[in-house]
Every structure is written in C-alpha cells, then in structure tokens.
Design a protein around this motif. Sequence first.
Motif, PDB file in Angstrom:
ATOM      1  N   ASP A 251       0.834  -1.208   0.000  1.00  0.00           N
ATOM      2  CA  ASP A 251       0.000   0.000   0.000  1.00  0.00           C
ATOM      3  C   ASP A 251       0.871   1.260   0.000  1.00  0.00           C
ATOM      4  OD1 ASP A 251      -2.212  -1.641   0.121  1.00  0.00           O
ATOM      5  OD2 ASP A 251      -2.250  -1.620   2.329  1.00  0.00           O
ATOM      6  N   GLY A 252       1.976   1.156  -0.736  1.00  0.00           N
ATOM      7  CA  GLY A 252       2.851   2.326  -0.861  1.00  0.00           C
ATOM      8  C   GLY A 252       3.788   2.527   0.309  1.00  0.00           C
ATOM      9  N   ILE A 253       3.685   1.667   1.336  1.00  0.00           N
ATOM     10  CA  ILE A 253       4.546   1.809   2.514  1.00  0.00           C
ATOM     11  C   ILE A 253       5.668   0.783   2.398  1.00  0.00           C
ATOM     12  CG2 ILE A 253       4.632   1.762   5.043  1.00  0.00           C
ATOM     13  CD1 ILE A 253       2.638   3.806   4.011  1.00  0.00           C
ATOM     14  N   PRO A 254       6.931   1.224   2.530  1.00  0.00           N
ATOM     15  CA  PRO A 254       8.035   0.278   2.388  1.00  0.00           C
ATOM     16  C   PRO A 254       8.247  -0.546   3.669  1.00  0.00           C
ATOM     17  CG  PRO A 254       8.887   2.485   2.798  1.00  0.00           C
ATOM     18  CD  PRO A 254       7.390   2.615   2.742  1.00  0.00           C
ATOM     19  N   SER A 255       8.652  -1.772   3.452  1.00  0.00           N
ATOM     20  CA  SER A 255       9.061  -2.579   4.596  1.00  0.00           C
ATOM     21  C   SER A 255      10.149  -3.550   4.151  1.00  0.00           C
ATOM     22  CB  SER A 255       7.873  -3.324   5.209  1.00  0.00           C
ATOM     23  OG  SER A 255       7.289  -4.151   4.227  1.00  0.00           O
TER      24      SER A 255
END
Lengths: 341, 632
Positions: A251-255
């Motif tokens: 969802d566009g959030i890096p991890s």
Amino acid sequence: MAADPALKMTRKEFVSDQDVRWCPGCGDYSILANVQRVMPELGVPRENVVFVSGIGCSSRFPYYMNTYGFHTIHGRAPAFATGIKASRPELSVWIVTGDGDGLSIGGNHLLHTIRRNINTQILLFNNQIYGLTKGQYSPTSKVGIKTKSTPQGSIDHPVDPIAFAIGCGATFIARTIDVDAKHMQNILKRAHEHKGTAFVEILQNCPVFNDGIWEDVQDRKSRAKASLVLEHGQPLVYGPAENRQGIVFKDGIPSVIDLAEDDDPIERGVVVHDEHPEASSYAGVLATLQRPDFPLPVGVFRAVEKPTYEAMLQDQVDSATAERGVGDLSALLHSGDTWRI
Amino acid sequence: MTAKNPDGIPSSQNPVSQQPGNSKPAEQLEGIAIRFAGDSGDGMQLTGTRFSDETALAGNDLSTFPDFPAEIRAPAGTMAGVSGFQIHFSSIDIHTPADQPDVLIAFNPAALRANVDDVRPMGMVIVNIDSFNQKSLTRAGYGDDPLPELRERFQVVEVPFTTLNRAALQGLDLSQREIDRCKNFFALGVLCWLYGRPMDATERWLGGKFKGDVLEGNIRTLRAGHAFGETTEIFPASFVIPAAKIAPGTYRNITGNQALAWGIVAAGVQMERNVFLGAYPITPASDVLHEVARYRHFGVKTFQAEDEMAAVSSTIGAAFAGQLAVTVSSGPGFVLKQEALGLAVMVELPLVAINVQRAGPSTGSPTKTEQGDLLAVLFGRHSESPIPIIAPCTPGDCFHAALEAFRMAVKYMTPVIVLSDGYLANSSEPWLIPEVDSLARNPVKHAHPADIGEFQPYARDPETLARPWAIPGTKGLEHRIGGLTKEDKTGNVIYDADNHGKMNALRKAKIEGIAKDYAPIEIDGPPEGEILVIGWGGTLGAITAAVESVREEGLSVSRIHLRHLNPFPSDLGDILGRFEKVLLPELSDGHLALLLRAKYLVDVRSLTKTEGQPFKIAELTEAIHELHASEN
C-alpha cells in the motif's frame, strides 16, 4: 558540452598548483581525488570546465581544480552558475556546495536552480555540520545533536537533501559516499551525462566536528547491511549474501523482508528499481528509507528527461532572430512614433 | 517657467486663428500644464501617455510627471486610489512638468480633493460631474459639495463624462463595465480638441492594442469627445500651442526606464558582445527588465531570478563568462545585492548595477521618487569597496548613462553603479534620437594567450590598472577567482598583511583613475561669483528652471550638475572654491552635501526634501533668494 572522446587527458592535468588546505582525514580529499580522476574521462577540454562554489569547507574546491573556477559567496553558487550556464551553454558547469551553504543560506537558490533544470552538476557534500565556522549544527544535523551553538541539543528538524531535490522537481538525483571511489566515479559520470540539473548528495565525513556519522555506510564491513545500492532494473536487495534482505512496498509503505539464499527476490515481491518514472512519488518513498529501520539507498534515485533552461533560452534568442532578423539599433531607436524638426 | 496670460488661465480673448476642422476661434498660448486625475482603474496614466505622445508629435517641448499610488487598485473613489499624470507642454524650451497645473481633469471627488489645491489660482478644473453624488463625496472625505466654494477659486467646468460616453457607445456589444472603462478616451478626445492635438497616433495605437467592439468603442468615444468639444458651449474657444524651436533632428518621446533599457541593448551592439540582464521585479525598476526582455533578437538574454541576490549573482556569473552583464533594481532590492557587489569588487569583473531610487526607508513609498540611496550605494558594502557611480539627469540621458557605464566597467574591470530615480524612470520628454554612427564603438577584447606572455589573472594594465578579462573557453588561461584576498598579480589566496593593504590601494587607485576620462565640468553661467547651485541626477530640470528664473530677476547665479558621483571630477574642488556661496538641492537629507563638505571643506548649503515628490521650482528660487540675501 563540446565533449571530445578523442581528447587524451590525464588526472594530473586537472590538479592545480595550489596546496590543498583541508583538515587531515577530511572526506573532501577523497571527493577531490575522484573528481580529478573522472574529469579526463568526460572528454571535455579543461578550458570548457567551470567549477563554482559558495562558502564553507567544500567551497574551497575550485582552487584545487586546474580548470576555470569561481569561489563566490555564501549560498549563491547556484545563481552564479546559472548566469554562466545561461549565457554560455557550451560550458560544463559544476557547482560544489555543502549542507549549510546549499540547504541553509542558499536553499532558495538551490530550489530554483533545480526546478529550472539548468544543465549543471550540483555536488552537495553532506557532513551534517558547519565545519569552517567551527562546529555549529547544520540543516541536515539530527535532532538532539550537541554543538557549540546547541549545548542542550539541536531542536531543529533536519531536511533530507534527496527529498528536497525531489520536491524541487530534480531530473537527476543521486547519492554517493566519499570513500567509495568506484561508486562515486560512476555517479559523477552519470551526472555529467545527464541533460539537466544533476543533483548529487555526497556523504562526507568531518573528522574534526562530526566524526563518524556515516561510519556504518563508509565501513566496508558494515556497508552491505547499512546501505542499499540502487541499480536500474535490479531488485532492492541488500545485505551480505548469506543474510540478504529486500524492500517491498505494501500500500505504498516500504518494509523489509528477509530473503533465503535461493529466493528469487522479484518473485518474493521485492521492488525492482526504476530510475525513469515520470512521477517522482517512487523516488520520494526511496528517500524516506533511513537507518536504522532501513538501509540508506545510494546510487541514482531518479533520472528523467526534461528540456533545459539554457537550451530553451537560447531557442528564444534564435527564434526571435529568425523571425525579426538580427537586431538593428537604429531601427529600434526610430521605432514607434517619431517626428522631425 | 512658461509665461501665461495675466490671470493664469486660458481665456477666450485674443483669438488668433482657427484650428483645422474647428469652427471655433483659437487662442495662442506659449504653454500649459494639465493634470489628469482619477481612480487607479480610470486609466489616467494611459490617457496622459497618449496625450503626451500626441503633444510630442505636435512638436511641442514637453515634460511629464506620472504620480500614482503603489496599490494596483485601491478601493474605488478613495483618496488612496487617486492616480495622476501631469504634462507640461510649450512652444519654448521647458525643463519640468511645472509646479502648478493650469488645468485639472478630475474624474471623481477624491481625485478633485487630492489635486485641486495644486492648481494655479483661477485655473481650469474640469470635473466628471456624473461622479459627484453623496456617496462618492463622502468617500472622498467631502462633507458638502465642494464645487460652490471651488467656483470662487477656479474656473470649474462640469462635464458628464460617464453619461456622454455611455450615449456614444450605445448599440455596441459591450458590458456596462466595459463601456464605462472607455470614458477616459472621451475625455482625451475633449482635451485633444481643446489643445489642437491630432488623434491619429492614438487611433493607430488603439488599433494595435484592441480589436472588435472594444476597439470600436474606444475610437468612437475618442471622436465623440472631440466632437463634444467642438459643439458644446462649455468651451467657447480652443487653444494653439505652437511647435517649439528645438534643435533639428528626429525626435521621439522616451521615459527614463525605456532609455535605460535601450542603452543596455545599444551597449551590446556597440561593444559587440551579448548582453545578460539578471533582475528581480521591483517598482519602479521592473520596466527596464520588461523592455529589455523584448529584444532577444539582439542576442540579449534576460533572466528573472528568484530574488535580488540571485539576480546580481547570475549577473556576475555572466560577467565571468564574458557577457555584458547588468542587473537592475530599486533601493530595497539594491541593498540585498551589496554583498555580491563586494565580491564583484574583489574579483574585478565588469558589470553594471542600476538602482532606480524610490522613497524609503524600508518599503517606503514605492512609486514615489527620492535620491536617498547615494550614501548606501557608495558605502553600503562592508570594508573598502569602491565602485564608480554615474547619475543620469534626464529621461533621455539614461540611454547615454547606460552606455557609458558599460564602457567604464569593461575598460576598468569594475562594477559600475547607475543611480536613476523614480521621477526619471516614469517621466517622459522629447528625445533627440542619436545617430547610431555618432555613438562610440568599443568592441570588447577578451584576454587571449597569444597577446600575453605568462598569464597572471591579476596582472594590471599600467594605464588603467585593469586586470585581464580572461573568460572560460579560452585554452591556456584557466584560472580561479574568488572572494578571498588575492595575491598581487597571481590572484592566489594569501593572507599576507602587506599584500592585503597593497590590493586595497590598487583597487582604490584604479577607481580614482577613472576621473581622467571625464570631460571638464560644464559651468552654466559665470565661472566664478557669488552663488553656485550644484545638483545631481533627476533634479536637473527643476534646478535649471529655477536658476533661469532668478537670472531673469537679475541675480547672477552659476550652475553645475554632477554626473559622476564616484570618483568626483578632478576639477570639482577648484570650481567650488571660486564661489562665495554654494547651494545643493537634493531629494534626500543631504547625502552629496555631506560628501562635498567632507572632501573639499567647503561650506555647502544643503536644501533637502524627502516627501517622495520632485522639487518645485518655487522651492528652489526661494532658497536661492534666501542664500543671496544671507550675510555669507
């Protein structure tokens, strides 16, 4: 840029006769050596190269290059360079600045030079400190840093140079490290090849006032885990071979995910690096990757094509001349309503 | 001063002729001053400019003075929004827009209230009577209708401009607002009839500016205004102001800002190098940027920078790259350039920095004039930082000042400051167009390795003390410059004490040597005597008119006008010493007076004014008389 591949030049030809006066162990020495090493390979005659700087330790740079050079005033190097490049597009113009010079007193000029896409190379040496004024915190210093001017710790939120450049609409953005000669030389060449403003953040150590801030990405042993080398078309994978990790976006959030030795990173969903998306949102997410939760990306964040300021300005001169003929002073003075006595 | 008939106003007596297309008698006048005044949105500047151009084409000498508020559109009908334009035109040589207008055209009560006290006693006051209602009277601050009282003091003429304009434009496909915006051209038509001005140039100008019903509307109301003047009984006669006897040649109308811009373009042609202008918008200097930006086909590049520091820095960068570089600003912007100008002094690069002064301090009155920046431009940089200063004295002179500044900058490798002002910037005058062949040609020669032996960036020409202008792209002359103290000749960074002093002395000697190039100071009047009046810059017209006036009254007064404010001309001290009394009128608190007193130990009397307005001639004649009457 009057590049001539047949031109045979040596590193020595780019070394001026001036004694270099940085502190022992300063990261600037290594940057200078790499720039001098790359210059002969660019195919630009020495007389067509101009180094422009502002004020600060990094800004002494032009004195040490055996090219044309202009050591100007605090923060304004991009504006001087704009006048040079806009009036003489055939010159190869390099701007050398630092985190204080470029992002504090000169932040406005950096912003506007980048957004105009003037075809220059901006080398911003980031050591997160004011060196020449002897150790005050800079706009890139971390919150809490204790310096002469912040005895209780800095309460300024820092600016990230890469995120700043993205916000300005930079067409070429890269980060490299003072001690990584091979990587830096490659980035410098790419910056030079780019048509438009090439913004390069160089992580630089100040051994006197802010020693060791980049140690984990400088040190050969820790570098693999602390940094992420960006390569176009390659997945965002880092770490030692036996302990690889990758960056995924959800969802566009890096991890971060761990990768087994026989994992195909792409199949695991690791993002494949792309330098060329028109929108800067992807590069913007990369710019948020900061230690300790993420590795620090180095390499080219973004490289896109846009018309350059000086080319469009020259086009206006050429088209006006084509339409109206070369200016005639007498005709100008007699234009409009005149009368004879 | 223009002589008027005894009551100071045009009257219908002594008709001398009839004007073409005019059935009424016409009376000959030597000259007249008219002020147009209305709301900022009423088009007063445009009306005045058009009338000026028609007047110039009629062959009169003229001088104009636009006086407008800083607000683009202050609330309609308020005193804050009043915009004025004064034109003085004559059949004889005139120097100023005149102290008092003979005729005022007031488009609303606020314009009347703001201007009527300036009008010559029993002068003509034409009001747009349609705008005189209780609401607008109140908004202007009038309790009662002022017209009954004003009829005692002036010849009040009531014209329903709004109604007449609406009637003239019936049937056009224009909104009420668009129709009302044309009414200034109705008034222009009336004035053109009254003073026998042709209207062809204005109709041509309208044709180039508008089209369709807007064009039709403006032309129709202009002609209707002219016809109204012809038929109405309000004006029993029209007036003839014969052409002035001025030096033969081709003339045009020009403002100071336009002349500066053309001087900049001309420098590129005459010196055979491309021009680079870096600027940031600021009143009243922006028009120079606007004007120069139109001439890309002269190889001119203009750059609207992000701020004043970038404007001057880009300009210095362009100078380093070998261009004829210029930056233009006004006081608040100019002070922001001072640090970079200090660098230009240190690196000894040629550039022109123009300051179109305005009334300060701080934001001050942006559209009003003053001469209060002299000390700032001379001393406002830190440490020893000498820069030559040239001050043009008329709108047309701005052209020659710009050219001279470039020649000086290149010859001596130095920044040069041109000190104009808001009055010169916006005022216009007939200008004898110079023959291009008569302008000096000074092609720029950059340093070339073939011409020099061992290249040293700070080796100096023995005569001018200028260093070589070696530009990027020249093989063999690669070098580095910067703001750190330079070693003599090599330009290397060095902290040696003797060298630091020597370099300061060299730069000082270089700038002082520029005075060798000046022509001797022209003294208007006897070369020695009782009174010398000194001026500089845009006060030339008022001072000249005042000196001529007191001479007519029998005083012997001499006059000089300084163009070069740094370094001073070498004959200045000698001239000052030859007069018993020296008067120096300045639109400041006496900057030049301070300098002259300090340098020449002469008891200069300072006449100061810092009201944002030019000197009135009467203020100067009074000061001269007072000085004459004083003991010493």
